[in-house]
Scaffold this motif. Sequence first.
Motif, PDB file in Angstrom:
ATOM      1  N   ILE A 143       0.838  -1.207   0.000  1.00 37.90           N
ATOM      2  CA  ILE A 143       0.000   0.000   0.000  1.00 37.90           C
ATOM      3  C   ILE A 143       0.869   1.253   0.000  1.00 37.90           C
ATOM      4  N   ARG A 144       1.937   1.251   0.780  1.00 41.48           N
ATOM      5  CA  ARG A 144       2.835   2.410   0.839  1.00 41.48           C
ATOM      6  C   ARG A 144       3.437   2.716  -0.528  1.00 41.48           C
ATOM      7  N   ARG A 145       3.918   1.648  -1.210  1.00 42.54           N
ATOM      8  CA  ARG A 145       4.505   1.850  -2.542  1.00 42.54           C
ATOM      9  C   ARG A 145       3.435   2.283  -3.552  1.00 42.54           C
ATOM     10  N   SER A 146       2.252   1.704  -3.428  1.00 42.93           N
ATOM     11  CA  SER A 146       1.177   2.054  -4.354  1.00 42.93           C
ATOM     12  C   SER A 146       0.736   3.501  -4.183  1.00 42.93           C
ATOM     13  N   LEU A 147       0.701   3.969  -2.949  1.00 41.06           N
ATOM     14  CA  LEU A 147       0.324   5.365  -2.705  1.00 41.06           C
ATOM     15  C   LEU A 147       1.350   6.328  -3.303  1.00 41.06           C
ATOM     16  N   ASN A 148       2.632   5.970  -3.210  1.00 37.97           N
ATOM     17  CA  ASN A 148       3.663   6.811  -3.827  1.00 37.97           C
ATOM     18  C   ASN A 148       3.475   6.861  -5.340  1.00 37.97           C
ATOM     19  N   SER A 149       3.208   5.694  -5.940  1.00 40.41           N
ATOM     20  CA  SER A 149       2.976   5.662  -7.389  1.00 40.41           C
ATOM     21  C   SER A 149       1.725   6.455  -7.749  1.00 40.41           C
ATOM     22  N   LEU A 150       0.683   6.311  -6.951  1.00 41.24           N
ATOM     23  CA  LEU A 150      -0.576   7.004  -7.214  1.00 41.24           C
ATOM     24  C   LEU A 150      -0.395   8.513  -7.137  1.00 41.24           C
TER      25      LEU A 150
ATOM     26  N   GLY B  78      -0.431  13.455  -9.933  1.00 40.33           N
ATOM     27  CA  GLY B  78       0.251  14.735 -10.139  1.00 40.33           C
ATOM     28  C   GLY B  78       0.479  15.003 -11.620  1.00 40.33           C
ATOM     29  N   THR B  79       0.889  13.968 -12.357  1.00 41.60           N
ATOM     30  CA  THR B  79       1.113  14.113 -13.801  1.00 41.60           C
ATOM     31  C   THR B  79      -0.187  14.437 -14.520  1.00 41.60           C
TER      32      THR B  79
ATOM     33  N   PRO C 160      -7.705  10.632 -14.966  1.00 33.99           N
ATOM     34  CA  PRO C 160      -6.821   9.565 -14.457  1.00 33.99           C
ATOM     35  C   PRO C 160      -6.594   8.481 -15.509  1.00 33.99           C
ATOM     36  N   THR C 161      -5.378   7.991 -15.597  1.00 30.96           N
ATOM     37  CA  THR C 161      -5.028   6.960 -16.569  1.00 30.96           C
ATOM     38  C   THR C 161      -5.519   5.590 -16.086  1.00 30.96           C
ATOM     39  N   PRO C 162      -5.607   4.605 -17.006  1.00 24.55           N
ATOM     40  CA  PRO C 162      -5.983   3.245 -16.597  1.00 24.55           C
ATOM     41  C   PRO C 162      -5.077   2.689 -15.501  1.00 24.55           C
ATOM     42  N   ARG C 163      -3.798   3.051 -15.567  1.00 25.73           N
ATOM     43  CA  ARG C 163      -2.877   2.563 -14.547  1.00 25.73           C
ATOM     44  C   ARG C 163      -3.244   3.131 -13.179  1.00 25.73           C
ATOM     45  N   THR C 164      -3.662   4.382 -13.143  1.00 31.02           N
ATOM     46  CA  THR C 164      -4.086   4.993 -11.879  1.00 31.02           C
ATOM     47  C   THR C 164      -5.277   4.253 -11.289  1.00 31.02           C
TER      48      THR C 164
ATOM     49  N   ALA D  17      -6.113   1.207 -11.865  1.00 25.34           N
ATOM     50  CA  ALA D  17      -5.689  -0.136 -11.458  1.00 25.34           C
ATOM     51  C   ALA D  17      -5.047  -0.103 -10.069  1.00 25.34           C
ATOM     52  N   VAL D  18      -4.268   0.941  -9.816  1.00 32.65           N
ATOM     53  CA  VAL D  18      -3.640   1.086  -8.491  1.00 32.65           C
ATOM     54  C   VAL D  18      -4.713   1.258  -7.422  1.00 32.65           C
ATOM     55  N   LEU D  19      -5.741   2.046  -7.738  1.00 37.08           N
ATOM     56  CA  LEU D  19      -6.831   2.246  -6.785  1.00 37.08           C
ATOM     57  C   LEU D  19      -7.554   0.931  -6.484  1.00 37.08           C
ATOM     58  N   ASP D  20      -7.767   0.119  -7.508  1.00 36.95           N
ATOM     59  CA  ASP D  20      -8.404  -1.187  -7.312  1.00 36.95           C
ATOM     60  C   ASP D  20      -7.551  -2.074  -6.410  1.00 36.95           C
ATOM     61  N   THR D  21      -6.225  -2.036  -6.614  1.00 38.05           N
ATOM     62  CA  THR D  21      -5.311  -2.830  -5.783  1.00 38.05           C
ATOM     63  C   THR D  21      -5.390  -2.396  -4.329  1.00 38.05           C
ATOM     64  N   LEU D  22      -5.415  -1.089  -4.111  1.00 39.42           N
ATOM     65  CA  LEU D  22      -5.494  -0.582  -2.743  1.00 39.42           C
ATOM     66  C   LEU D  22      -6.804  -1.015  -2.076  1.00 39.42           C
ATOM     67  N   ALA D  23      -7.894  -0.929  -2.816  1.00 36.99           N
ATOM     68  CA  ALA D  23      -9.183  -1.329  -2.253  1.00 36.99           C
ATOM     69  C   ALA D  23      -9.188  -2.809  -1.882  1.00 36.99           C
ATOM     70  N   SER D  24      -8.588  -3.643  -2.740  1.00 39.24           N
ATOM     71  CA  SER D  24      -8.527  -5.082  -2.483  1.00 39.24           C
ATOM     72  C   SER D  24      -7.689  -5.381  -1.240  1.00 39.24           C
ATOM     73  N   LEU D  25      -6.561  -4.702  -1.108  1.00 39.49           N
ATOM     74  CA  LEU D  25      -5.684  -4.932   0.037  1.00 39.49           C
ATOM     75  C   LEU D  25      -6.347  -4.507   1.344  1.00 39.49           C
ATOM     76  N   THR D  26      -7.081  -3.401   1.313  1.00 41.41           N
ATOM     77  CA  THR D  26      -7.753  -2.972   2.539  1.00 41.41           C
ATOM     78  C   THR D  26      -8.851  -3.960   2.941  1.00 41.41           C
ATOM     79  N   ASP D  27      -9.498  -4.581   1.959  1.00 43.70           N
ATOM     80  CA  ASP D  27     -10.496  -5.611   2.272  1.00 43.70           C
ATOM     81  C   ASP D  27      -9.846  -6.804   2.967  1.00 43.70           C
ATOM     82  N   ILE D  28      -8.679  -7.212   2.464  1.00 44.22           N
ATOM     83  CA  ILE D  28      -7.952  -8.331   3.072  1.00 44.22           C
ATOM     84  C   ILE D  28      -7.526  -7.985   4.490  1.00 44.22           C
ATOM     85  N   ASP D  29      -7.027  -6.760   4.667  1.00 45.55           N
ATOM     86  CA  ASP D  29      -6.594  -6.332   5.999  1.00 45.55           C
ATOM     87  C   ASP D  29      -7.761  -6.305   6.974  1.00 45.55           C
TER      88      ASP D  29
END
Length: 273
Positions: free
Chosen positions: A54-61, A66-67, A75-79, A81-93
Amino acid sequence: MSDPAGASAERELDLTRRKLAEAHKMASLGRLAAGIVHEINTPIGSILSNNETIRRSLNSLRKLLGTAVEQGLPPTPRTLAVLDTLASLTDIDKIACERILGIIRGLKTFARVNESDLQRVNIHEILLNTIKLTNCVFRRRITVVTEFDENLPDVECYPGLLNQVFLNLVVNASQAIEAEGTITIRTRSDGERAHVSVSDTGSGIPEAVRPRIFAAGFTTKPIGEGTGLGLTITREIVEDTHGGKITFETETGVGTTFHLWIPLRQPRSQERP
């Protein structure tokens, strides 16, 4: 005529029983400690691993957003995708944290030392806490089935002592099953009493030792694994402290069922002889 000496001796005996039950309860939890630690360690490891991602993903996000802002673009598709990853990880946590909290709540219930007064409790909650704790050790080979009477009234009892009773019976049932098996816990209302049964698909109790099963110091377990006090304390808590009844039925190679009857209401101290 009252007997002050007799009453004092009875109080001393009752206090000694409670202290013995508390000591045995802590010893039982100590034997489960390794499994409990492992059960907590797994979700904590998951949370720590996710936290780094999550920490690395937030830095990338932050960089991606910003760009996008600088260029006046959505927001780009990659952005996304990062948001989806963060949401999934918080569900697991969230699941991992709930798992840890469930174990801690169970431990707190068994570690209470201030439950010396009669309380009206939902006996199913006590049983479920017991299952959570023992699952830490036995769940990989034991399936626990519950058949609860949802209309069972609250029971007036000493909750800390009943915790010890159910822990003793479920641990004993688990240890009686050498490989994989099933423990079935049932409750039902029986007039002015609650009936609880704990059944296992274990080896059964040998006929030769059945008359001594509630005797103090008697155990069929190897040295270091059993104190010979579990069922003695269980009988005293059920029958002497709560005015209930405990029996068992067993068949070699098939399994054992312990039956407990606990009065729904306890006589007040002034009503006791």
